[in-house]
Design an enzyme around this catalytic site. Structure first.
Site, PDB file in Angstrom:
ATOM      1  N   TYR A 183       0.834  -1.203   0.000  1.00 51.95           N
ATOM      2  CA  TYR A 183       0.000   0.000   0.000  1.00 51.95           C
ATOM      3  C   TYR A 183       0.873   1.260   0.000  1.00 51.95           C
ATOM      4  CZ  TYR A 183      -2.931   3.710   1.831  1.00 51.95           C
ATOM      5  OH  TYR A 183      -3.567   4.917   2.014  1.00 51.95           O
ATOM      6  N   ASN A 212      -3.735   9.810   9.887  1.00 54.07           N
ATOM      7  CA  ASN A 212      -4.838   8.849  10.082  1.00 54.07           C
ATOM      8  C   ASN A 212      -6.175   9.583  10.153  1.00 54.07           C
ATOM      9  OD1 ASN A 212      -2.231   7.639  10.901  1.00 54.07           O
ATOM     10  ND2 ASN A 212      -3.525   5.841  11.174  1.00 54.07           N
TER      11      ASN A 212
HETATM   12  C1  UD1 Z   1      -3.703   4.159   8.095  1.00 57.00           C
HETATM   13  C2  UD1 Z   1      -4.478   3.696   6.916  1.00 57.00           C
HETATM   14  C3  UD1 Z   1      -3.807   4.041   5.651  1.00 57.00           C
HETATM   15  C4  UD1 Z   1      -3.557   5.504   5.601  1.00 57.00           C
HETATM   16  C5  UD1 Z   1      -2.784   5.910   6.827  1.00 57.00           C
HETATM   17  C6  UD1 Z   1      -2.650   7.387   6.854  1.00 57.00           C
HETATM   18  C7  UD1 Z   1      -5.795   1.735   6.966  1.00 57.00           C
HETATM   19  C8  UD1 Z   1      -5.833   0.271   7.082  1.00 57.00           C
HETATM   20  N1  UD1 Z   1      -4.617   2.275   7.037  1.00 57.00           N
HETATM   21  O1  UD1 Z   1      -2.515   3.370   8.266  1.00 57.00           O
HETATM   22  O2  UD1 Z   1      -4.651   3.690   4.573  1.00 57.00           O
HETATM   23  O3  UD1 Z   1      -2.813   5.829   4.484  1.00 57.00           O
HETATM   24  O4  UD1 Z   1      -3.470   5.506   7.988  1.00 57.00           O
HETATM   25  O5  UD1 Z   1      -3.888   7.964   6.932  1.00 57.00           O
HETATM   26  O6  UD1 Z   1      -6.789   2.404   6.840  1.00 57.00           O
HETATM   27  N2  UD1 Z   1      -4.617  -1.577  15.126  1.00 57.00           N
HETATM   28  C9  UD1 Z   1      -5.060  -2.312  16.202  1.00 57.00           C
HETATM   29  N3  UD1 Z   1      -6.207  -3.026  16.069  1.00 57.00           N
HETATM   30  C10 UD1 Z   1      -6.949  -3.046  14.919  1.00 57.00           C
HETATM   31  C11 UD1 Z   1      -6.467  -2.292  13.814  1.00 57.00           C
HETATM   32  C12 UD1 Z   1      -5.314  -1.554  13.956  1.00 57.00           C
HETATM   33  O7  UD1 Z   1      -4.430  -2.327  17.256  1.00 57.00           O
HETATM   34  O8  UD1 Z   1      -7.982  -3.699  14.897  1.00 57.00           O
HETATM   35  C13 UD1 Z   1      -3.379  -0.785  15.280  1.00 57.00           C
HETATM   36  C14 UD1 Z   1      -2.327  -1.141  14.234  1.00 57.00           C
HETATM   37  O9  UD1 Z   1      -1.580  -2.246  14.620  1.00 57.00           O
HETATM   38  C15 UD1 Z   1      -1.528   0.146  14.172  1.00 57.00           C
HETATM   39  C16 UD1 Z   1      -2.573   1.234  14.484  1.00 57.00           C
HETATM   40  O10 UD1 Z   1      -3.672   0.576  15.071  1.00 57.00           O
HETATM   41  O11 UD1 Z   1      -0.554   0.150  15.185  1.00 57.00           O
HETATM   42  C17 UD1 Z   1      -3.055   2.006  13.277  1.00 57.00           C
HETATM   43  O12 UD1 Z   1      -3.498   1.105  12.304  1.00 57.00           O
HETATM   44  P1  UD1 Z   1      -4.382   1.535  11.033  1.00 57.00           P
HETATM   45  O13 UD1 Z   1      -5.614   2.229  11.441  1.00 57.00           O
HETATM   46  O14 UD1 Z   1      -4.504   0.345  10.167  1.00 57.00           O
HETATM   47  O15 UD1 Z   1      -3.540   2.684  10.379  1.00 57.00           O
HETATM   48  P2  UD1 Z   1      -2.125   2.792   9.703  1.00 57.00           P
HETATM   49  O16 UD1 Z   1      -1.498   1.464   9.510  1.00 57.00           O
HETATM   50  O17 UD1 Z   1      -1.399   3.808  10.503  1.00 57.00           O
END
Ligand code: UD1
Length: 372
Positions: A183, A212
């Site tokens: 991605y 985010n």
């Molecule tokens: C996100 C977006 C990405 C975007 C970026 C910047 C998604 C999947 N990712 O990446 O498209 O470009 O922000 O805006 O939308 N986590 C948990 N539990 C869960 C899901 C996530 O603990 O059920 C944690 C992950 O391990 C991570 C954090 O939350 O440490 C953020 O995860 P996520 O929301 O997926 O965001 P990014 O990977 O930062």
């Protein structure tokens, strides 16, 4: 002055809010959106009746041919957005994100048009680990945490020179990029393709590196979307939010309304032309905090389930240095995390949510993308 503006992905989470704002400013807005079934169960009821919709896919080979005639501004938001999912749907992500952008640019090169501004949605994910400082060695850009460290459940980042624990600092645009997911590679490609083509053909182009983004209309049915939406659909379905690592990892959560404001500023002003600019709040929030705030707002008796597992490709901390956006675009985030989360929950309470988390989790597990 009224402009004709094309928004790709204009039925999506960020796009639909932007379309509303542009229509409210009196612009003529055209939308291209494929209503991706992973995001939309059906045609969303929030679509702005004053915008003009073509429900097509940016992967269609001839989509943009001749379509840019009297368009003055293009905002390219259409993209697949799941970091985890991109690691096992490589072709789909590259086709939609890189291929879709290439098709748009090819049309800008080949067809007569009046486009005077191109905005492209980039992402903080292209930085990899954010910026840090070591008490002895000063500013450092550490590599990704390695498997041996993560196997010890040592989640923090360490100085490559002395091994000391590092403290995160705001990440500026000058931090060397460190893509670490399919991605992220596609987002870096989108950004560079647009900036390079824009420069070559004199089309003022701005890459907005969104951090985010959260807010109303972020799909609660898509288990591959951002953490705030995933947690919300878990809570609504009576399930505890699942927190990876120890929950202390942090991100810069920016309200979709601030993101829309950054787009409007980049359309109006020329200060950021041909540049890549961070769009966040400048503040870090831990993932555990996100879970707890949402549980509190839902008055839920549940507790976050802290997994002490690691999702492949995740970084520990990354939050935005927004001084460039302040200087070049007079961008100033207006929505605090607390107010934004309250708005999110107010909307979420009225919205149905399918909890597809377990399926997404199992898929990551099966592919060996969850460790520990
Ligand atoms: C996100 C977006 C990405 C975007 C970026 C910047 C998604 C999947 N990712 O990446 O498209 O470009 O922000 O805006 O939308 N986590 C948990 N539990 C869960 C899901 C996530 O603990 O059920 C944690 C992950 O391990 C991570 C954090 O939350 O440490 C953020 O995860 P996520 O929301 O997926 O965001 P990014 O990977 O930062």
């Amino acid at each position: 002055m009224t402009k004709r503006i094309l928004v790709t992905g204009g039925a999506g989470f960020i796009g639909s809010h932007l379309v509303d704002a542009l229509v409210a400013q009196g612009h003529r807005v055209d939308v291209i959106d494929n209503l991706e079934p992973q995001v939309h169960k059906a045609k969303p009821d929030y679509l702005n009746a004053k915008a003009h919709y073509a429900f097509q896919d940016v992967r269609d080979p001839d989509l943009f041919d001749g379509a840019l005639g009297d368009v003055e501004v293009v905002v390219h938001l259409a993209a697949m957005v799941g970091v985890g999912q991109s690691m096992y749907q490589v072709t789909r992500y590259v086709d939609a994100n890189v291929g879709g952008t290439a098709r748009l640019l090819q049309a800008l090169v080949e067809w007569k048009h009046g486009v005077k501004k191109l905005l492209v949605a980039s992402s903080m994910s292209i930085y990899g680990e954010g910026a840090y400082t070591c008490p002895t060695h000063g500013p450092v850009a550490p590599p990704l945490r390695d498997a041996a460290q993560l196997a010890r459940k040592d989640w923090g980042t360490h100085c490559p020179d002395c091994g000391t624990s590092l403290a995160p600092v705001a990440t500026p645009e000058t931090k060397p990029l460190q893509t670490n997911s399919v991605y992220a590679v596609t987002k870096r490609d989108q950004e560079e393709l647009c900036l390079i083509t824009g420069r070559a053909y004199g089309i003022p182009t701005v890459a907005l590196r969104f951090f985010n983004v959260y807010g109303p209309r972020q799909s609660l049915d898509n288990p591959y979307t951002g953490v705030a939406a995933i947690f919300q659909s878990r809570i609504k379905n009576g399930q505890p939010p699942v927190v990876f690592e120890d929950g202390d990892q942090s991100r810069d959560f920016v309200s979709v309304h601030d993101v829309v404001r950054s787009c409007l500023l980049a359309i109006e002003a020329g200060g950021a032309d041909y540049r890549a600019v961070n769009v966040g709040t400048g503040t870090a929030t831990s993932i555990l905090d996100v879970a707890q705030v949402l549980l509190r707002l839902y008055r839920s008796p549940l507790r976050p389930s802290i997994e002490n597992r690691f999702r492949a490709g995740d970084v520990r901390h990354c939050f935005a240095d927004i001084s460039l956006a302040r200087r070049l675009l007079s961008y100033k985030p207006a929505i605090s995390f607390g107010d934004g989360m309250r708005e999110l929950v107010e909307w979420g309470q009225k919205t149905s949510a399918r909890d597809g988390f377990t399926q997404a989790y199992d898929e990551l597990n099966k592919k060996g993308l969850l460790e520990g």
